[in-house]
Scaffold this motif. Structure first.
Motif, PDB file in Angstrom:
ATOM      1  N   GLU A  36       0.786  -1.240  -0.103  1.00  0.00           N
ATOM      2  CA  GLU A  36       0.021   0.107   0.007  1.00  0.00           C
ATOM      3  C   GLU A  36       0.843   1.196  -0.022  1.00  0.00           C
ATOM      4  OE1 GLU A  36      -2.580  -0.198   3.293  1.00  0.00           O
ATOM      5  OE2 GLU A  36      -3.788  -1.818   2.579  1.00  0.00           O
ATOM      6  N   GLU A  37       2.101   1.153   0.348  1.00  0.00           N
ATOM      7  CA  GLU A  37       2.903   2.346   0.461  1.00  0.00           C
ATOM      8  C   GLU A  37       3.846   2.570  -0.909  1.00  0.00           C
ATOM      9  OE1 GLU A  37       3.320   4.136   3.408  1.00  0.00           O
ATOM     10  OE2 GLU A  37       1.556   3.227   3.874  1.00  0.00           O
ATOM     11  N   ALA A  38       3.788   1.749  -1.696  1.00  0.00           N
ATOM     12  CA  ALA A  38       4.539   1.937  -3.090  1.00  0.00           C
ATOM     13  C   ALA A  38       3.714   1.271  -4.110  1.00  0.00           C
ATOM     14  CB  ALA A  38       5.735   1.175  -2.874  1.00  0.00           C
ATOM     15  N   ASN A  39       3.930   1.716  -5.174  1.00  0.00           N
ATOM     16  CA  ASN A  39       3.419   0.998  -6.659  1.00  0.00           C
ATOM     17  C   ASN A  39       4.433   0.946  -7.680  1.00  0.00           C
ATOM     18  OD1 ASN A  39       3.847   3.881  -7.186  1.00  0.00           O
ATOM     19  ND2 ASN A  39       1.733   4.187  -7.929  1.00  0.00           N
ATOM     20  N   LEU A  40       5.788   1.346  -7.439  1.00  0.00           N
ATOM     21  CA  LEU A  40       6.725   1.254  -8.155  1.00  0.00           C
ATOM     22  C   LEU A  40       7.923   0.743  -7.715  1.00  0.00           C
ATOM     23  CD1 LEU A  40       6.296   4.130 -10.907  1.00  0.00           C
ATOM     24  CD2 LEU A  40       5.852   1.712 -11.393  1.00  0.00           C
ATOM     25  N   LYS A  41       8.804   0.104  -8.146  1.00  0.00           N
ATOM     26  CA  LYS A  41      10.312  -0.328  -7.370  1.00  0.00           C
ATOM     27  C   LYS A  41      11.399  -0.044  -8.739  1.00  0.00           C
ATOM     28  CE  LYS A  41      11.470  -4.607  -7.170  1.00  0.00           C
ATOM     29  NZ  LYS A  41      11.968  -6.116  -6.611  1.00  0.00           N
TER      30      LYS A  41
END
Length: 410
Positions: free
Chosen positions: A361-366
């Protein structure tokens, strides 16, 4: 965006601090110290500061006196009604917000020794912080000091320091007094605002990020993206870091990256330099001639010159925003790009992978670069809102604290 990742990689490699959020707990000090640390005051008067060379003319709280000036610097004493005046500098030649702030604080400590005719027996990192004044980032460093002496002869004090870089100069203020933190900040804020200029009409995106190391806000990353008359993009990135090494020592890093790219995000040329602990650590220029990418510069005092084996296009720092936005809008799960990452290896091209994150929930990309991975949350305009990278016991966090505009050209 890519430059923030590089900063995180650099920190994880060179740092080993295990500090918690509170550098020093004030509640462990004697009652008199705790009471003095709570002191504040209302500054009723103001005075005018004028520096014609920098087109500065305005008021600050307190009674300001120009104590000294020279080639590229102005030194003011500002009396706000406390036992010691504020000391404020403006420099047109400087190492950076981190290195210069630390240097001014060290000068302040030497002055304390001379004034009290006592030897410094200890100094400790009291607090480190960062924030913004309008859209200008600043650094804060509070240093607790102890001068030799037994019982009542011992001197304990606090030097509060603040620094901020505006368009033409660097502003640094310090105050040798327990307490008055808010009062000190209000004067510094007014001082910095005198030097701020409105961004040019060609600037379309200016984000400021807070960088935190194991929970401590140790510095900032600032970017300015502007477009020239030919439609090319200039990206100017500045990072400033004060990283606690132990209870008494702070590592200082200032970095500047300037690159040009096409509006589509293809790199045209780039330059970068990093100053660490008051010493030029690295300086590189990347340019293209006859289809060859060429690097020239130095690292730790040794010359570096090379032709990169890569002959194709390179993604720019600005382009990394466009790639992230395109990836989120596509059906793809991952994309790789070739980038020049001087912090990783200035004489080779680095493959950087961007991929979607679906279980956080804290990120959508890496973003992956070798053994390092930064997970971050990008909004629907392509702006990085927050990110995090873990490397062993080290956690590095990035948080957007101010932004003007957006990455996609209007």
């Amino acid at each position: 965006m890519k430059s923030l990742f590089c900063t995180a990689v650099l920190l994880s490699v060179v740092s080993s601090s295990t500090f918690g959020k509170d550098l020093i707990d004030i509640n462990t000090f004697p009652e008199w110290f705790q009471n003095d640390m709570q002191r504040e005051l209302t500054i009723s008067d103001s005075s005018t500061i004028t520096i014609d060379a920098l087109e500065v003319n305005g008021k600050v709280p307190g009674k300001a006196t120009l104590a000294e000036s020279g080639d590229g610097y102005w030194y003011y004493l500002i009396d706000i009604g406390t036992g010691s005046p504020l000391e404020c500098y403006s420099f047109t030649s400087f190492d950076g917000p981190a290195n210069s702030l630390y240097a001014v604080v060290e000068v302040g400590l030497s002055g304390v020794e001379e004034l009290n005719k006592k030897t410094l027996s200890g100094q400790y990192n009291m607090a480190i912080d960062t924030g913004v004044i309008n859209n200008t980032p600043f650094l804060s460093l509070d240093t607790l000091y102890i001068l030799d002496g037994e019982n009542k002869e011992r001197v304990t004090g606090l030097i509060k320091g603040l620094s901020a870089e505006t368009e033409q100069s660097l502003q640094v203020c310090m105050h040798n007094e327990l307490g008055y933190r808010d009062s000190f900040y209000r004067v510094f804020e007014s001082f910095v605002k005198l030097f701020q200029k409105s961004p040019s009409g060609s600037t379309f995106f200016e984000p400021v990020f807070r960088l935190s190391f194991n929970g401590i806000p140790i510095g900032f990353g600032y970017e300015s993206h502007s477009v020239d008359q030919d439609g090319d993009i200039k990206t100017h990135t500045k990072t400033a870091l004060l990283t606690p090494v132990d209870a008494s020592n702070v590592s200082r890093t200032d970095g500047v990256d300037i690159s040009w790219s096409t509006a589509e995000g293809a790199l045209i040329n780039a330059s970068t330099h990093t100053i660490e602990n008051s010493t030029l650590n690295s300086q590189f220029d990347l340019s293209q001639s006859e289809g060859k990418w060429q690097v020239a510069g130095e690292m730790q005092g040794k010359p570096v010159s090379a032709v990169l084996s890569h002959e194709g296009a390179l993604l720019s720092d600005y382009g990394s925003y466009l790639v992230s936005l395109d990836l989120l809008d596509s059906e793809q799960g991952q994309v790789s790009q070739s980038m020049w990452v001087a912090e990783a290896d200035p004489v080779t091209v680095t493959e950087v992978s961007f991929s979607k994150v679906t279980d956080n929930e804290e990120a959508n990309l890496k973003m992956d670069m070798g053994p390092f991975a930064l997970q971050f949350l990008s909004d629907n305009k392509g702006i990085l809102r927050k990110g995090s990278m873990a490397q062993g016991p080290v956690t590095l966090d990035i948080e957007l604290i101010s932004v003007v505009g957006e990455p996609v050209l209007p």
